[in-house]
Scaffold this motif. Sequence first.
Motif, PDB file in Angstrom:
ATOM      1  N   GLY B 351      74.491  49.207 -57.631  1.00 33.29           N
ATOM      2  CA  GLY B 351      73.293  49.725 -56.930  1.00 33.29           C
ATOM      3  C   GLY B 351      73.604  50.144 -55.522  1.00 33.29           C
ATOM      4  O   GLY B 351      72.734  50.589 -54.784  1.00 33.29           O
ATOM      5  N   GLY B 352      74.867  50.001 -55.127  1.00 30.52           N
ATOM      6  CA  GLY B 352      75.240  50.437 -53.780  1.00 30.52           C
ATOM      7  C   GLY B 352      76.738  50.379 -53.627  1.00 30.52           C
ATOM      8  O   GLY B 352      77.438  49.777 -54.455  1.00 30.52           O
ATOM      9  N   TYR B 353      77.246  51.041 -52.603  1.00 26.45           N
ATOM     10  CA  TYR B 353      78.687  51.071 -52.407  1.00 26.45           C
ATOM     11  C   TYR B 353      78.952  50.794 -50.946  1.00 26.45           C
ATOM     12  O   TYR B 353      78.457  51.490 -50.057  1.00 26.45           O
ATOM     13  N   TYR B 354      79.726  49.728 -50.682  1.00 22.81           N
ATOM     14  CA  TYR B 354      80.015  49.333 -49.323  1.00 22.81           C
ATOM     15  C   TYR B 354      81.199  50.128 -48.810  1.00 22.81           C
ATOM     16  O   TYR B 354      82.284  50.112 -49.363  1.00 22.81           O
ATOM     17  N   TYR B 355      80.962  50.868 -47.765  1.00 15.32           N
ATOM     18  CA  TYR B 355      82.048  51.714 -47.265  1.00 15.32           C
ATOM     19  C   TYR B 355      81.859  51.897 -45.770  1.00 15.32           C
ATOM     20  O   TYR B 355      80.781  52.245 -45.289  1.00 15.32           O
ATOM     21  N   GLY B 356      82.958  51.693 -45.027  1.00 20.69           N
ATOM     22  CA  GLY B 356      82.964  51.938 -43.586  1.00 20.69           C
ATOM     23  C   GLY B 356      81.910  51.152 -42.845  1.00 20.69           C
ATOM     24  O   GLY B 356      81.307  51.657 -41.900  1.00 20.69           O
ATOM     25  N   GLY B 357      81.637  49.973 -43.307  1.00 21.96           N
ATOM     26  CA  GLY B 357      80.732  49.117 -42.572  1.00 21.96           C
ATOM     27  C   GLY B 357      79.271  49.276 -42.933  1.00 21.96           C
ATOM     28  O   GLY B 357      78.403  48.687 -42.292  1.00 21.96           O
ATOM     29  N   ARG B 358      78.971  50.122 -43.933  1.00 22.43           N
ATOM     30  CA  ARG B 358      77.565  50.218 -44.346  1.00 22.43           C
ATOM     31  C   ARG B 358      77.483  50.399 -45.859  1.00 22.43           C
ATOM     32  O   ARG B 358      78.479  50.697 -46.519  1.00 22.43           O
ATOM     33  N   VAL B 359      76.291  50.250 -46.356  1.00 24.71           N
ATOM     34  CA  VAL B 359      76.094  50.374 -47.791  1.00 24.71           C
ATOM     35  C   VAL B 359      75.527  51.751 -48.112  1.00 24.71           C
ATOM     36  O   VAL B 359      74.524  52.169 -47.537  1.00 24.71           O
ATOM     37  N   TYR B 360      76.227  52.442 -49.024  1.00 20.80           N
ATOM     38  CA  TYR B 360      75.699  53.710 -49.536  1.00 20.80           C
ATOM     39  C   TYR B 360      74.963  53.395 -50.812  1.00 20.80           C
ATOM     40  O   TYR B 360      75.568  52.956 -51.796  1.00 20.80           O
ATOM     41  N   ARG B 361      73.628  53.605 -50.778  1.00 24.99           N
ATOM     42  CA  ARG B 361      72.813  53.156 -51.894  1.00 24.99           C
ATOM     43  C   ARG B 361      72.878  54.106 -53.076  1.00 24.99           C
ATOM     44  O   ARG B 361      73.102  55.301 -52.939  1.00 24.99           O
ATOM     45  N   ASP B 362      72.675  53.500 -54.244  1.00 30.71           N
ATOM     46  CA  ASP B 362      72.459  54.305 -55.438  1.00 30.71           C
ATOM     47  C   ASP B 362      70.957  54.520 -55.560  1.00 30.71           C
ATOM     48  O   ASP B 362      70.156  53.737 -55.053  1.00 30.71           O
ATOM     49  N   TRP B 363      70.574  55.678 -56.210  1.00 33.80           N
ATOM     50  CA  TRP B 363      69.124  55.907 -56.345  1.00 33.80           C
ATOM     51  C   TRP B 363      68.471  54.808 -57.147  1.00 33.80           C
ATOM     52  O   TRP B 363      67.299  54.502 -57.011  1.00 33.80           O
ATOM     53  N   LYS B 364      69.303  54.145 -58.045  1.00 29.82           N
ATOM     54  CA  LYS B 364      68.767  53.053 -58.862  1.00 29.82           C
ATOM     55  C   LYS B 364      69.222  51.745 -58.229  1.00 29.82           C
ATOM     56  O   LYS B 364      70.399  51.388 -58.291  1.00 29.82           O
ATOM     57  N   ALA B 365      68.278  51.091 -57.573  1.00 34.03           N
ATOM     58  CA  ALA B 365      68.636  49.927 -56.772  1.00 34.03           C
ATOM     59  C   ALA B 365      69.275  48.826 -57.613  1.00 34.03           C
ATOM     60  O   ALA B 365      70.159  48.116 -57.147  1.00 34.03           O
ATOM     61  N   ALA B 366      68.866  48.744 -58.890  1.00 34.93           N
ATOM     62  CA  ALA B 366      69.403  47.692 -59.751  1.00 34.93           C
ATOM     63  C   ALA B 366      70.827  47.992 -60.193  1.00 34.93           C
ATOM     64  O   ALA B 366      71.532  47.126 -60.699  1.00 34.93           O
ATOM     65  N   GLY B 367      71.276  49.216 -60.033  1.00 39.27           N
ATOM     66  CA  GLY B 367      72.626  49.589 -60.408  1.00 39.27           C
ATOM     67  C   GLY B 367      72.708  50.026 -61.855  1.00 39.27           C
ATOM     68  O   GLY B 367      71.801  49.784 -62.657  1.00 39.27           O
ATOM     69  N   HIS B 368      73.817  50.749 -62.162  1.00 39.39           N
ATOM     70  CA  HIS B 368      73.996  51.277 -63.511  1.00 39.39           C
ATOM     71  C   HIS B 368      74.951  50.422 -64.337  1.00 39.39           C
ATOM     72  O   HIS B 368      75.222  50.714 -65.489  1.00 39.39           O
ATOM     73  N   GLY B 369      75.510  49.377 -63.728  1.00 45.86           N
ATOM     74  CA  GLY B 369      76.455  48.550 -64.465  1.00 45.86           C
ATOM     75  C   GLY B 369      77.789  49.235 -64.636  1.00 45.86           C
ATOM     76  O   GLY B 369      78.250  49.939 -63.737  1.00 45.86           O
ATOM     77  N   ILE B 370      78.385  49.038 -65.817  1.00 44.63           N
ATOM     78  CA  ILE B 370      79.689  49.652 -66.059  1.00 44.63           C
ATOM     79  C   ILE B 370      79.476  51.114 -66.427  1.00 44.63           C
ATOM     80  O   ILE B 370      78.721  51.411 -67.360  1.00 44.63           O
ATOM     81  N   VAL B 371      80.092  52.012 -65.672  1.00 41.48           N
ATOM     82  CA  VAL B 371      79.915  53.448 -65.938  1.00 41.48           C
ATOM     83  C   VAL B 371      81.257  54.152 -66.096  1.00 41.48           C
ATOM     84  O   VAL B 371      82.210  53.845 -65.384  1.00 41.48           O
ATOM     85  N   ASN B 372      81.283  55.068 -67.053  1.00 45.59           N
ATOM     86  CA  ASN B 372      82.406  56.000 -67.124  1.00 45.59           C
ATOM     87  C   ASN B 372      81.887  57.363 -66.672  1.00 45.59           C
ATOM     88  O   ASN B 372      80.716  57.498 -66.258  1.00 45.59           O
TER      89      ASN B 372
END
Lengths: 357, 622
Positions: B351-372
């Motif tokens: 549901g988000g990606y931590y990069y450079g000291g901040r979180v880049y959110r996914d539009w789906k806060a709950a996350g997509h789980g395992i994705v290819n």
Amino acid sequence: MKLFRKLDPVPLLCAAALSSAGIAVIWSATRGSAYAGLPSRQGYWLLVAFAAFFLGYFADRRHLERGAYVFFGGVLAILIALLAVGKVSAGVQRWVHFGGLNFQPSELAKIALILALARYFSRLKTKPPYGLEEISIPLLMVAGLALPVALQPDLGSGLLLGLISVPIFFFAGIRRSAVLVLGLGAAAAAPSLFFSLKEYQQNRILNFLNPERDPLGTGYHVVQSKIAIGSGGMFGKGFQQGTQSQLRFIPEQHTDFIFSVLAEEFGFVGVVLVLGLVLFLTLYLLGYLEYAKTKFAVLVVVGLSCAFAIQTSINIAMAAGLLPVVGLPLPLMSYGGSSLVVTFLGFGIVAGYRRRR
Amino acid sequence: MAPLPQRKGTALPAMEKKVTAAVAALFLVFFLLILFFWNLQVLNHDRYQRLADNNRIRIIQMPANRGIITDRNGIILADSTPDYSLAIIAEDAEDSPEETVLALANLLGREGTTAVGRFREDAARTPYRPVRVFEHLDEREVALFETLQDRFPGAVLLVVPRRYYPFDKTTSHILGYVGEISEGQLQSGEYPGAKRRDIVGKFALEKAFDRYLRGTDGGRQVEVDARGREISILGVTEPTPGANLSLTLDIRVQQELEEAFGEEKGAGVVLGARTGEVLAMVSLPAFDPNEFSLGLSRERWNEILTDPDHPLQNKVIQGIYPPGSTFKVVTAITGLMERVVSPGETLFCSGGYYYGGRVYRDWKAAGHGIVNLRKAIVESCDVYFYQTGERAGIEAMAKWGSILGLGKRTGIDLPGEVEGLLPSPAWKKRVRKQPWFPGETLSASIGQGYVLVTPLQLCNLYSTIARRGVRMDPYLVHRAVKEEGLELYRRDPMVSQETEIPQDVWNSIIQALEGVVSDPHGTGRAAGIPGYRVAGKTGTAQVVRLQETPSKEEDIPYRLRDHGWFAGFAPVEKPMFAAVVVVEHGGHGSSTAAPIVSRILKKSLEFYPPETGGERGPKEVR
């Protein structure tokens, strides 16, 4: 036919030649228009004009002199009556109607004025040159006729009456001082005269002074007339071949601007021929001074001959844009019976002095 | 010469002198007159001859018809109809031309003072040229004038062809409009051969193809009299009508697309997936080009210019929007080509990606789980593409984006196309004078940040995907043909570049795009068409970055709502049409743009069933 034996045919022939040329040009100028009947009517008027010539030719000289004031008074009365009750047509009252005939008394006024002035000066007891005192009455005569004519309104004919009296005053003899006073008086009166004019008359004068003022309005007429004259060239475009006249670009082309039609169709050569003939005729008539035994006769011969030359020059100068357009026919050539008849009458009176030798 | 008096004893003293003076004066006057006539008739003859000819000979213009514009099936989109104007030839109007104007105004029941003003403004220019004072006369006015014509010397009825667009607003941004050439345009030379008062194309195809559409005016040389009546015809040059344009557009598809938008604003475009032909191109709100043909008032023109919705802008080629998730195909292709991801590789989305000291959110806060890759595209997982972008780097994305046609004009035959923007560190250094921040690569990889595309670029991109890497330039004008059949211009489908992206990459991408529409979890299910396989991608372009995520779309003010995208093509197995729709402030593309694309692709496939060869098949009429 004994009566005609002494008749000098030259003036009559010259006048007839100019009038015939006039009819031809009128024909060309009115071809295919609503005025197409005018050349033949002018032909009839020419016959009347011949009669008028002989009326003048045979007129008793003493009756002429004695009747001068009566004639003057009669014409003046007609002019005033015309102003008062004359038929109003488009703001212009110039015509006397009797029977089927329309006559412009302002034409007769020229002869009336010349005769009256001649009589006045011939009866003066004092010797010339004359001062203001002596010429005040003839000046009143001029004004008395010119004013009602100008009020018709026929400004051109009114001014012309003033101009044709100049040679008579000159031959009668006027003092220089009087000339000077008259000149200054005229200059002083000019502005008030200007403002008493009708608006269209004022415009014509203003446009003459500054043609750029209104190139599409009243100035348009002169421009078109000059184009007609200039495009005629040396030999003209040929009889009935003038584009300006045939397509009716020239204003009043069978009356006041007939000379433009002539110049377009017959060119510079035609212009010189006509002007030469007019000059010859004037000088020939002046030559009759030889037979003028009285002061009255001299002044009548001078007055009538010069009137012809003066009116011709003014009309032509107007057509060429040298003078403001004031509406004045070209003697002998313009369409119009009154002018033709009166001009012939005048020539008849002059020619009559030779008969009376 | 007559003898002059010689003898003594004449009635007056000094007679001889006076006679001599009078004769001299006469000679002088007549000599001067003759001199003056010599000057007029001989020295200046040429000038007056020319003036006399100008007087009597006039050239009466016969305006040429502008070429007709038709759609791909020959349906007329732009035509010329006769338009009646009343004009005054000042020189022919007897006394006062202005009075004639007022009398005519009275007759027609029109406003007179402005017409007089127009006349004054214009009358002095060329002598004998008719000055138009009343335009667009209806039948009643024409009949009224013709019966009473004789009362108005100098007034003439002019018939001028007027441009008419039967589909008015529907074709406005494609065809453009025409109008009288301006002084500036006349001077600039952008309309070669145009004369003052000519009607020229001012916008869109009318402008771009003006030199084909504009014909050559003819004229009649006539002799006229002083009242302007024609006496005879001296010569006639017939006008040559302009060339006719036939477009690739299908007006039925165009109308369908416009209707599908309903009340929404935005842009949509349909391309022939195998050809690059533009079948439909809609930008909303539109304007009515017929209004321009009639001549706009200054107030109306200002109203159009200051409209906040910019009706004169063709958003398909001039609107630049962040592509949002529709850009993820570029990130995916970059990742595959740079070998930083593979189709089978999986990542975890929380549901988000931590990069450079901040979180880049996914539009789906709950996350997509395992994705290819496939799931990432189908569900539009942001985290997957953050990482793909991070691994590939901005330079690689700019490179592959450019190969796919972004960041540069598509070269469509309409004027005014913009480039969009495919950002790179070099660009940022040059334009913004700032270094590239690594976090910006993450924004770019999901189509936000600096990335800007036009709907046409995006449609071109998805067509390229449909063609598996073959790039073709989109175009609108197929042919320009003179009346007698002479072809002046022709354009056929042309490959502009074959990208060297291998088939297995295309297989992965296209299968995933099909999944967007067909999978139960796909974001683009609304784009589906029963009986056809559709591929595509949703997108949401942020208008502003909101501080807090509001719970409901409706809570956001209209102007701040996101733009909804959908880009797709069909049928997947043999693509025929590609379509892109952006609904301005439409929120998520899945709910607003996808149904429009579905509807328009369905309609296009109805008009051109693939079994019969589609839009290139035998049904096509040219």
